[in-house]
Design an enzyme around this catalytic site. Sequence first.
Site, PDB file in Angstrom:
ATOM      1  N   ALA A 113       0.853  -1.192   0.000  1.00 56.54           N
ATOM      2  CA  ALA A 113       0.000   0.000   0.000  1.00 56.54           C
ATOM      3  C   ALA A 113       0.886   1.238   0.000  1.00 56.54           C
ATOM      4  O   ALA A 113       2.100   1.144   0.222  1.00 56.54           O
ATOM      5  CB  ALA A 113      -0.898   0.005   1.236  1.00 56.54           C
ATOM      6  N   LYS A 114       0.338   2.363  -0.268  1.00 53.61           N
ATOM      7  CA  LYS A 114       1.047   3.643  -0.120  1.00 53.61           C
ATOM      8  C   LYS A 114       0.005   4.727   0.036  1.00 53.61           C
ATOM      9  O   LYS A 114      -1.082   4.648  -0.558  1.00 53.61           O
ATOM     10  CB  LYS A 114       1.898   3.928  -1.361  1.00 53.61           C
ATOM     11  CG  LYS A 114       3.087   4.811  -1.084  1.00 53.61           C
ATOM     12  CD  LYS A 114       4.200   4.023  -0.420  1.00 53.61           C
ATOM     13  CE  LYS A 114       5.495   4.743  -0.327  1.00 53.61           C
ATOM     14  NZ  LYS A 114       6.583   3.838   0.084  1.00 53.61           N
ATOM     15  N   GLY A 115       0.331   5.741   0.836  1.00 52.89           N
ATOM     16  CA  GLY A 115      -0.622   6.827   1.033  1.00 52.89           C
ATOM     17  C   GLY A 115       0.072   8.156   1.075  1.00 52.89           C
ATOM     18  O   GLY A 115       1.308   8.232   1.065  1.00 52.89           O
TER      19      GLY A 115
END
Length: 429
Positions: A113-115
């Site tokens: 994931a990445k945010g």
Amino acid sequence: MTMTAVGSAIEELNLHGIAQIRFERAVSELDLAPGFSDYLRRPERVIRIEFPVRMDDGSVRMFTGFRVQHNSNRGPFKGGIRYHPDVGEDELRALAMMMTWKTAVMDVPFGGAKGGVVCNPKELSEEEKRAVTRRYTSQLGPAIGPMIDIPAPDVYTDARTMAWIFDTYDMTHKGENNLPVVTGKPLELGGSYGRSTATSRGCLICIREAIAWGLVPDVQSLGGARVVIQGFGNAGAGLATLAHAEGAKIVGVSDSSGGIVSEVGLDPGKVLEHKEKTGRVSGFPGAHVVSNEELLEWPCDVLVPAALENQITGTNAPCIRAKLIAEAANGPTTPAADDILSERGVTVIPDILCSGGGVTVSYYEWVQNLQDEQWDEDTVNARLEKKMVKAFRGVFELASERNVDPRVAAYMIALERLARVTQLRGFWP
Ligand code: NAD
């Protein structure tokens, strides 16, 4: 979108495009069922949120935040949160996908994931950053959690930011063990010993293995090896310190203000002191100042890009004079550069392996939090060493068996691991 000239052609330096090229190269070596690669390429969920924050001057400002959750078949989503004006969905899609491959190649039971939040953290006060972090976290709501999605620090976020995320989550989930909701926390708040040096240590272990495998011509050990490092932050300065302690000669380092070189070798501890005093590595007594371009082309045994993406491109790859490139940064080498370096016999230890020490110790932090334990630093480092050596061997053995470059081999291992788990689980319902 940035472009650079390669011979007469133009090379596109878009992270999303590059992630797709890398994916396709690995897929072409594998025997996947029709349609399967399309499934592996796409994120499970892209979350976009808009939220207000009351600023110090009493005004209200709207912010945009994202969380891209790529694939959770191997375990909960895992990946950093960045605060930067250029944060955007395309870049985060690419980075989330890279996290899936990184956790798979390191064989830690997480997905990718990445945010991020679109903002310039240098223009925000501490209180405004705290408010942005709390509102971003609360608006992500049930999308994150110790068994769902576990954020970590990334560009312009740190242990302090992780403490705020933990606190926000904990305030709304009372009576539960919420420490494993984020990693990269302060030591006093469930952080792990060895986490701050984990990326550098993982990279060092890879370099040591590459030398032992005879991949660095005329170099038998780290002792005396000439090392150049681009970027003198967490990953770069940490690596300089560890490599220097093992007898390597640090002949050049740089930061965003430029580079310095010294044929007698730099003492990283003293360079750090100088940087703390002056804010930059340049001006360090006794060293020559070079541009960042010159630093990358400086003659050395090992070049470590530890700053930004797209630093070694089709344009400067023919001029690189290193024998080994160890990618501590995410995405520092472009596909056109890969081809040129491979033709020239320069080995590249790919980012999803070489910078995998950070996520590996994040996994150890998560395990310690779940068990309510704190391991000592030697235990963490010994476990990291074992995991890194195993991952390195897996990648380089496959590369030699299949006669592909190590990056393709690393992607093949990651894709196969994920494909196998997906086949075992089957598609729901
Ligand atoms: P950091 O912010 O601590 O350090 C970055 C360094 O790069 C700084 O010294 C900065 O001055 C320098 N820099 C910026 N622009 C530059 C330029 N044009 N030329 C030379 N130097 C420049 O960041 P970090 O945590 O050390 O991360 C560096 C890279 O490593 C990033 O690509 C990051 O994604 C990757 N990485 C870091 C970790 C980690 O645990 N820290 C884990 C995996 C990957």
